[in-house]
Design an enzyme around this catalytic site. Structure first.
Site, short mmCIF file in Angstrom:
data_model
loop_
_atom_site.label_atom_id
_atom_site.label_comp_id
_atom_site.label_asym_id
_atom_site.label_seq_id
_atom_site.Cartn_x
_atom_site.Cartn_y
_atom_site.Cartn_z
N GLU A 1 0.84 -1.20 0.00
CA GLU A 1 0.00 0.00 0.00
C GLU A 1 0.88 1.24 0.00
O GLU A 1 1.90 1.28 0.70
CB GLU A 1 -0.87 -0.04 1.25
CG GLU A 1 -2.25 0.46 1.07
CD GLU A 1 -3.06 -0.38 0.09
OE1 GLU A 1 -3.19 0.05 -1.07
OE2 GLU A 1 -3.54 -1.45 0.47
N THR B 1 2.89 2.29 -2.13
CA THR B 1 4.23 2.06 -2.66
C THR B 1 4.30 2.43 -4.14
O THR B 1 5.39 2.65 -4.66
CB THR B 1 4.64 0.57 -2.54
OG1 THR B 1 3.57 -0.21 -3.10
CG2 THR B 1 4.86 0.16 -1.10
N ASP B 2 3.13 2.49 -4.83
CA ASP B 2 3.19 2.63 -6.30
C ASP B 2 3.78 3.97 -6.73
O ASP B 2 4.55 4.04 -7.69
CB ASP B 2 1.84 2.34 -6.97
CG ASP B 2 0.69 3.24 -6.56
OD1 ASP B 2 0.85 4.05 -5.61
OD2 ASP B 2 -0.38 3.15 -7.20
N GLY C 1 -16.79 5.84 -3.90
CA GLY C 1 -16.10 6.57 -2.84
C GLY C 1 -15.79 5.71 -1.62
O GLY C 1 -15.69 6.21 -0.51
N SER D 1 -13.38 3.01 -7.19
CA SER D 1 -14.54 3.31 -8.04
C SER D 1 -14.24 4.35 -9.12
O SER D 1 -14.82 4.28 -10.21
CB SER D 1 -15.74 3.74 -7.20
OG SER D 1 -15.39 4.80 -6.33
N SER D 2 -13.34 5.30 -8.87
CA SER D 2 -13.06 6.30 -9.92
C SER D 2 -12.35 5.66 -11.10
O SER D 2 -12.75 5.85 -12.25
CB SER D 2 -12.21 7.48 -9.43
OG SER D 2 -12.06 7.50 -8.06
N ASP E 1 -4.40 0.98 -9.36
CA ASP E 1 -5.81 0.66 -9.64
C ASP E 1 -6.01 0.36 -11.13
O ASP E 1 -6.64 -0.62 -11.50
CB ASP E 1 -6.71 1.85 -9.25
CG ASP E 1 -6.56 2.23 -7.79
OD1 ASP E 1 -5.88 1.51 -7.05
OD2 ASP E 1 -7.12 3.27 -7.39
N TYR F 1 -3.10 12.34 0.79
CA TYR F 1 -2.50 11.45 -0.21
C TYR F 1 -1.44 12.22 -1.00
O TYR F 1 -0.31 11.74 -1.19
CB TYR F 1 -3.58 10.92 -1.15
CG TYR F 1 -3.05 9.94 -2.17
CD1 TYR F 1 -2.95 8.59 -1.87
CD2 TYR F 1 -2.66 10.36 -3.45
CE1 TYR F 1 -2.46 7.67 -2.80
CE2 TYR F 1 -2.17 9.46 -4.38
CZ TYR F 1 -2.07 8.12 -4.05
OH TYR F 1 -1.58 7.24 -4.98
C1 GLA Z 1 -5.06 4.84 -4.16
C2 GLA Z 1 -4.27 5.21 -5.42
C3 GLA Z 1 -3.27 4.11 -5.76
C4 GLA Z 1 -2.41 3.74 -4.55
C5 GLA Z 1 -3.28 3.49 -3.32
C6 GLA Z 1 -2.48 3.28 -2.07
O1 GLA Z 1 -5.88 3.76 -4.41
O2 GLA Z 1 -5.16 5.38 -6.50
O3 GLA Z 1 -2.47 4.54 -6.84
O4 GLA Z 1 -1.44 4.71 -4.30
O5 GLA Z 1 -4.17 4.58 -3.08
O6 GLA Z 1 -1.76 2.08 -2.15
#
Ligand code: GLA
Length: 353
Positions: free
Chosen positions: A15, A17-18, A99, A104-105, A149, A198
């Protein structure tokens, strides 16, 4: 007429990390955004969830600050990248809650993109769709998300999770154990804070890489964080440990070792809560209680600050654990919570109906 089924996602581990180009292990889940659509001159979409129609014309794509932005973002990015499409007329529904931290987005963006790809014969590959949808989210909607995602929603595979290197986009399909199920628990908590927090986390991660002179978090060892400011050390320390946990989780899953996988997932949660500051009381409640009731592991999934959590459990106990936690949760908190028992599923799919 076309029907698009665009899945939601959970991330088992890896989580936040991307955006630091590390590792993750997501799966597409069998709750979906469903779009029925056909070609048209302009754009007109009705959402059964919002009970609302959005209409706009192809040559007037401007942000409006509501759900239409996810659709507009796709038209915007296609034009930016030189792909020609006409408009559409469509109806949106499905069982993926909006949400709720289940993607979902991205799921909506990919539903629209997959339809346009098919209807206007763009011949985009799954990876191209993932990158276009991410660009729409980053540059049109304005959320600086990573690729997690969009990647899993275009590459998901029934009965499998994906081990993903978000830097090279190399990935490996790993079989998800047969008799294990994932409980997704939606806390009902939506926090405005999530978007700004975020973006701040992402900024710290990028600045830390800059300070260290590294391109990706994969190349960083915890000992190297010794000389950077303490906030950076704490937040980035989490990312470094999480990358290592994903590698260990991949090895455990290859062996079908659910106990070890569960321990790593739970360790991820408490590290997200204590070092990365993205959990909350409600998420912690679910994690603690589902573990006490016999889950192998549990953690928040997605951004955090509310949204959803997951627990991996024996399939035959999934329903009773989910029900018990929900009951107790509702006695403790006033939010409208819910649970879903999910399995890994295929990525976005379009068919003629
Ligand atoms: C959201 C972002 C993802 C990722 C996660 C956390 O879902 O869209 O790219 O950063 O949070 O792992």
């Amino acid at each position: 007429m076309y029907r698009v089924d665009s899945p939601g996602r959970v991330n088992l581990i890896g989580e936040h990390t991307d955006y630091a180009l590390g590792y993750a292990m997501p799966m597409a889940i069998n709750i979906h955004t469903v779009l029925h659509a056909m070609e048209d001159e302009q754009i007109r979409v009705y959402s059964q969830i919002f009970r609302e129609v959005k209409e706009f014309s192809l040559d007037d794509i401007r942000r409006s600050g509501d759900w239409a932005d996810y659709i507009k973002g796709i038209f915007w990015v296609l034009r930016e990248e030189g792909h020609e499409v006409g408009g559409m007329k469509g109806i949106l529904n499905g069982d993926l809650p909006i949400g709720s931290g289940l993607g979902s987005s991205a799921s909506l963006e990919l539903a629209v993109l997959a339809f346009l790809n098919e209807a206007y014969k763009l011949r985009l590959l799954p990876i191209e769709m993932a990158l276009l949808a991410q660009k729409a989210e980053n540059e049109f909607v304005g959320v600086p998300c990573g690729i997690l995602d969009q990647f899993i929603m275009t590459h998901g595979k029934k009965e499998h999770v994906i081990f993903l290197d978000t830097d090279t986009l190399r990935h490996e399909y790993i079989k998800f154990p047969r008799d294990i199920q994932v409980i997704v628990f939606y806390t009902g908590v939506k926090r405005e804070l999530a978007n700004s927090a975020y973006a701040e986390r992402r900024k710290v991660a990028e600045e830390t890489l800059g300070l260290l002179g590294k391109r990706t978090s994969k190349e960083v060892e915890e000992a190297e964080l010794r000389n950077i400011p303490s906030l950076y050390r704490r937040l980035f320390g989490y990312i470094v440990r999480e990358n290592r946990r994903v590698l260990e989780a991949r090895d455990a899953l290859r062996e079908g070792d659910v106990d070890t996988l569960g321990e790593l997932i739970t360790a991820s949660h408490w590290d997200l809560a204590r070092s990365y500051d993205v959990s909350c009381e409600e998420l912690d409640f679910f994690v603690r209680r589902s573990l006490q009731l016999g889950a192998y592991g549990a953690k928040l999934t997605g951004t955090g600050f509310g949204g959803s959590a997951i627990a991996i459990v024996d399939s035959d106990r999934a329903l009773s654990i989910a029900r018990t936690v929900l009951e107790e949760y509702q006695r403790t908190f006033n939010w409208e919570a819910d649970y879903y028992l999910v399995l890994p599923t295929d990525g976005v799919a379009v068919r003629r109906v």
